[in-house]
Design a protein around this motif. Sequence first.
Motif, PDB file in Angstrom:
ATOM      1  N   UNK A  63       0.842  -1.199   0.000  1.00 42.34           N
ATOM      2  CA  UNK A  63       0.000   0.000   0.000  1.00 42.34           C
ATOM      3  C   UNK A  63       0.880   1.253   0.000  1.00 42.34           C
ATOM      4  N   UNK A  64       0.454   2.278  -0.722  1.00 40.77           N
ATOM      5  CA  UNK A  64       1.147   3.565  -0.660  1.00 40.77           C
ATOM      6  C   UNK A  64       1.325   4.008   0.795  1.00 40.77           C
ATOM      7  N   UNK A  65       0.306   3.763   1.597  1.00 37.88           N
ATOM      8  CA  UNK A  65       0.295   4.219   2.990  1.00 37.88           C
ATOM      9  C   UNK A  65       1.414   3.608   3.830  1.00 37.88           C
ATOM     10  N   UNK A  66       2.025   2.524   3.362  1.00 39.99           N
ATOM     11  CA  UNK A  66       3.043   1.832   4.155  1.00 39.99           C
ATOM     12  C   UNK A  66       4.469   2.281   3.851  1.00 39.99           C
ATOM     13  N   UNK A  67       4.643   3.229   2.942  1.00 44.73           N
ATOM     14  CA  UNK A  67       6.000   3.641   2.556  1.00 44.73           C
ATOM     15  C   UNK A  67       6.796   4.138   3.759  1.00 44.73           C
ATOM     16  N   UNK A  68       6.161   4.937   4.607  1.00 41.81           N
ATOM     17  CA  UNK A  68       6.851   5.463   5.770  1.00 41.81           C
ATOM     18  C   UNK A  68       7.272   4.373   6.739  1.00 41.81           C
ATOM     19  N   UNK A  69       6.399   3.410   6.972  1.00 43.65           N
ATOM     20  CA  UNK A  69       6.723   2.310   7.883  1.00 43.65           C
ATOM     21  C   UNK A  69       7.845   1.443   7.316  1.00 43.65           C
ATOM     22  N   UNK A 123      -0.992   1.070 -10.754  1.00 46.49           N
ATOM     23  CA  UNK A 123      -0.800   1.214 -12.199  1.00 46.49           C
ATOM     24  C   UNK A 123       0.639   1.439 -12.625  1.00 46.49           C
ATOM     25  N   UNK A 124       1.569   1.635 -11.641  1.00 44.47           N
ATOM     26  CA  UNK A 124       2.948   1.971 -11.987  1.00 44.47           C
ATOM     27  C   UNK A 124       3.933   1.062 -11.260  1.00 44.47           C
ATOM     28  N   UNK A 125       5.010   0.714 -11.944  1.00 46.20           N
ATOM     29  CA  UNK A 125       6.072  -0.087 -11.343  1.00 46.20           C
ATOM     30  C   UNK A 125       7.240   0.820 -10.938  1.00 46.20           C
ATOM     31  N   UNK A 126       7.821   0.517  -9.783  1.00 40.94           N
ATOM     32  CA  UNK A 126       8.970   1.246  -9.258  1.00 40.94           C
ATOM     33  C   UNK A 126       9.974   0.251  -8.693  1.00 40.94           C
ATOM     34  N   UNK A 127      11.186   0.745  -8.437  1.00 41.64           N
ATOM     35  CA  UNK A 127      12.054   0.051  -7.514  1.00 41.64           C
ATOM     36  C   UNK A 127      11.603   0.405  -6.109  1.00 41.64           C
ATOM     37  N   UNK A 128      11.765  -0.514  -5.165  1.00 46.48           N
ATOM     38  CA  UNK A 128      11.369  -0.233  -3.785  1.00 46.48           C
ATOM     39  C   UNK A 128      12.044   1.037  -3.279  1.00 46.48           C
ATOM     40  N   UNK A 129      13.338   1.180  -3.580  1.00 50.15           N
ATOM     41  CA  UNK A 129      14.076   2.366  -3.150  1.00 50.15           C
ATOM     42  C   UNK A 129      13.510   3.641  -3.778  1.00 50.15           C
ATOM     43  N   UNK A 130      13.204   3.571  -5.061  1.00 48.51           N
ATOM     44  CA  UNK A 130      12.671   4.739  -5.781  1.00 48.51           C
ATOM     45  C   UNK A 130      11.328   5.176  -5.219  1.00 48.51           C
ATOM     46  N   UNK A 131      10.460   4.212  -4.980  1.00 47.68           N
ATOM     47  CA  UNK A 131       9.122   4.522  -4.435  1.00 47.68           C
ATOM     48  C   UNK A 131       9.218   5.197  -3.079  1.00 47.68           C
ATOM     49  N   UNK A 132       9.959   4.594  -2.160  1.00 49.33           N
ATOM     50  CA  UNK A 132      10.066   5.155  -0.816  1.00 49.33           C
ATOM     51  C   UNK A 132      10.768   6.508  -0.853  1.00 49.33           C
ATOM     52  N   UNK A 133      11.779   6.656  -1.672  1.00 45.55           N
ATOM     53  CA  UNK A 133      12.492   7.935  -1.797  1.00 45.55           C
ATOM     54  C   UNK A 133      11.536   9.042  -2.243  1.00 45.55           C
TER      55      UNK A 133
END
Length: 246
Positions: A133-139, A187-197
């Motif tokens: 979930x987008x909401x979990x990026x901070x955690x 709808x979009x693919x990211x690297x885990x690092x890229x998304x959280x950054x």
Amino acid sequence: MRIVVIGGTGLIGSQVVARLGEHGHDAVPASPSSGVDTLTGDGVKEVLDGADVLVDVSNSPSFADADVLHFFRTATANLVDAARSAGVGHYVALSVVGADRLPDSGYLRAKVAQEELITASGLKHTIVRATQFFEFAGAIADTATENGVVRLSGGGVQPIAAADVAAVVARTAASAPVDGVLEIGGPEAFGLDEWVRTVLAARSDPREVVTDPGARYFGTLLGRDSLRPGAGAELAPTDLDTWLAR
């Protein structure tokens, strides 16, 4: 229909209950705060009495390997037994895309154990596997922070908005069971690092996100497609920029 939502007061469950109610269903939120404890079994049979559908979006209070496995095995066994006794016609459970591909993660092993118990139960069921979930990026950033630096791999993810997950779970609960797995992702693919950054930057979080191929995600190494849905998955409408703008 009478639809009981286990974990019905949480991030996903509360939205599922609201959506089902808007469509005229008798949606019943169930959680320890309402006297329903799936781990001990307290209140489970009572709340499922007369239920047409059981939705399980609950989660373990501890992510330690032994704790999370005990939670999903015990809670799911209690729910299966009570659902059979109550004649529940559809068991809907929320799981994780890629869980069956990443056995080094204690959390994901526990989700697979949950899925196996439901599949073997003989109950009509649908397992909804969602991406992060987008909401979990901070955690996720918090668990990967060492000395103020976030270390994450570039493993592939396709995160999704919690509201979109809730919409699919609610729709699934009101539909016929598929007796199998439904995958959903963003709808979009990211690297885990890229998304959280990206999320940390949007929140003005000063932590640096360092790309570390050896960094583990809940105990496991990630490949390019480890946490991405497969062909035929349902892709949700909300992209990261839209979610951040909200």
